[in-house]
Motif scaffolding. Structure first.
Motif, PDB file in Angstrom:
ATOM      1  N   LEU A  41      30.098  25.844  41.793  1.00  0.00           N
ATOM      2  CA  LEU A  41      30.634  26.641  40.694  1.00  0.00           C
ATOM      3  C   LEU A  41      31.909  27.370  41.118  1.00  0.00           C
ATOM      4  O   LEU A  41      32.861  27.483  40.338  1.00  0.00           O
ATOM      5  CB  LEU A  41      29.588  27.651  40.214  1.00  0.00           C
ATOM      6  N   TYR A  42      31.926  27.844  42.341  1.00  0.00           N
ATOM      7  CA  TYR A  42      33.127  28.524  42.839  1.00  0.00           C
ATOM      8  C   TYR A  42      34.310  27.558  42.876  1.00  0.00           C
ATOM      9  O   TYR A  42      35.439  27.917  42.515  1.00  0.00           O
ATOM     10  CB  TYR A  42      32.862  29.090  44.228  1.00  0.00           C
ATOM     11  N   LEU A  49      41.212  28.668  37.610  1.00  0.00           N
ATOM     12  CA  LEU A  49      41.940  29.934  37.614  1.00  0.00           C
ATOM     13  C   LEU A  49      43.079  29.973  38.623  1.00  0.00           C
ATOM     14  O   LEU A  49      44.020  30.738  38.473  1.00  0.00           O
ATOM     15  CB  LEU A  49      40.973  31.090  37.890  1.00  0.00           C
ATOM     16  N   GLY A  50      42.978  29.168  39.686  1.00  0.00           N
ATOM     17  CA  GLY A  50      44.035  29.146  40.681  1.00  0.00           C
ATOM     18  C   GLY A  50      44.127  30.417  41.500  1.00  0.00           C
ATOM     19  O   GLY A  50      45.121  30.637  42.190  1.00  0.00           O
ATOM     20  N   ASP A  51      43.116  31.254  41.440  1.00  0.00           N
ATOM     21  CA  ASP A  51      43.125  32.530  42.157  1.00  0.00           C
ATOM     22  C   ASP A  51      41.712  32.784  42.678  1.00  0.00           C
ATOM     23  O   ASP A  51      40.762  32.860  41.896  1.00  0.00           O
ATOM     24  CB  ASP A  51      43.562  33.658  41.219  1.00  0.00           C
ATOM     25  N   ARG A  52      41.576  32.915  43.988  1.00  0.00           N
ATOM     26  CA  ARG A  52      40.245  33.032  44.583  1.00  0.00           C
ATOM     27  C   ARG A  52      39.544  34.327  44.190  1.00  0.00           C
ATOM     28  O   ARG A  52      38.330  34.349  43.975  1.00  0.00           O
ATOM     29  CB  ARG A  52      40.349  32.917  46.106  1.00  0.00           C
ATOM     30  N   SER A  53      40.299  35.412  44.093  1.00  0.00           N
ATOM     31  CA  SER A  53      39.695  36.684  43.724  1.00  0.00           C
ATOM     32  C   SER A  53      39.152  36.635  42.299  1.00  0.00           C
ATOM     33  O   SER A  53      38.022  37.069  42.029  1.00  0.00           O
ATOM     34  CB  SER A  53      40.721  37.811  43.860  1.00  0.00           C
ATOM     35  N   ASP A  57      35.211  36.814  40.793  1.00  0.00           N
ATOM     36  CA  ASP A  57      34.782  37.692  39.696  1.00  0.00           C
ATOM     37  C   ASP A  57      34.115  36.892  38.583  1.00  0.00           C
ATOM     38  O   ASP A  57      33.076  37.293  38.044  1.00  0.00           O
ATOM     39  CB  ASP A  57      35.985  38.456  39.132  1.00  0.00           C
ATOM     40  N   ALA A  58      34.732  35.757  38.226  1.00  0.00           N
ATOM     41  CA  ALA A  58      34.176  34.921  37.161  1.00  0.00           C
ATOM     42  C   ALA A  58      32.813  34.373  37.562  1.00  0.00           C
ATOM     43  O   ALA A  58      31.886  34.298  36.739  1.00  0.00           O
ATOM     44  CB  ALA A  58      35.135  33.774  36.840  1.00  0.00           C
TER      45      ALA A  58
END
Length: 210
Positions: A41-42, A49-53, A57-58
């Motif tokens: 899922l990650y 999203l192209g953004d790990r942070s 959160d998602a």
């Protein structure tokens, strides 16, 4: 050998048992679910999203929603497509809150052995991936959702059908229409226009080479 991309028997049975324990109020059982599916899922969240942070959160939001809603989940249904659908819904909501802000895909590594791979080609392929991501964000939610489930999360058609609770035939027809819309957005240059307006490093029309 399981070549369909769907979960095998032991995994399905383990999921079924975990769901039943969760429905009995055992929080430890949901931790097992989190450990089993967090990585896949990650990966989907990072791709979208192209953004790990933001992906973290998602993912956390998706698991919280999963825990809150698991009491009404049918243990005989596949668990992974249900979790992926929850995650994708959270991500699409995030995108809409940001008014389609540019969300570049992370750059996948190119084959090292390819003689054609060079800085120019790598930049062009990265640009194309980003353009696809932005065009996808411009689609209606239902169209974006089905494309993401099939191609980002790599669910089989049957798993997508399970996630959306519709017949496989409906998935095929919706996916066809969604891909047509995506192709239209790409032909209109939706991704390129948005990227140019947000990315100062993007090539500009008529810009002279140094």
């Amino acid at each position: 050998m399981n070549v369909s991309g769907e979960a095998s028997g032991p995994v399905v049975e383990a999921d079924r048992e975990a769901v039943r324990r969760c429905q009995a109020g055992e929080a430890d059982a949901f931790r097992v679910v989190v450990e089993r599916y967090a990585n896949v899922l990650y990966g989907t969240a990072v791709l979208m999203l192209g953004d790990r942070s933001e992906a973290e959160d998602a993912l956390q939001e998706a698991f919280l929603s999963g825990w809150a809603g698991i009491s009404g989940f049918d243990p005989d249904r596949p668990l992974r497509p249900w979790l992926v659908r929850i995650l994708v819904n959270h991500i699409l909501q995030r995108r809409r809150r940001r008014f389609l802000r540019v969300i570049p895909l992370p750059e996948a590594p190119l084959p090292i052995a390819s003689p054609e791979t060079g800085p120019e080609l790598a930049a062009e392929q990265a640009w194309q991936r980003r353009e696809v991501a932005v065009a996808l964000a411009a689609l209606p939610a239902d169209a974006a959702r089905i494309v993401v489930l099939r191609y980002f999360s790599e669910l089989s058609l049957r798993e997508v059908a399970e996630a959306l609770e519709v017949p496989v035939g409906t998935v095929k027809s919706r996916l066809h229409r969604a891909l047509e819309k995506l192709r239209t957005e790409l032909e209109r240059g939706t991704g390129a226009e948005l990227l140019r307006s947000h990315d100062s490093s993007a090539p500009q029309d008529g810009e002279a080479e140094a």
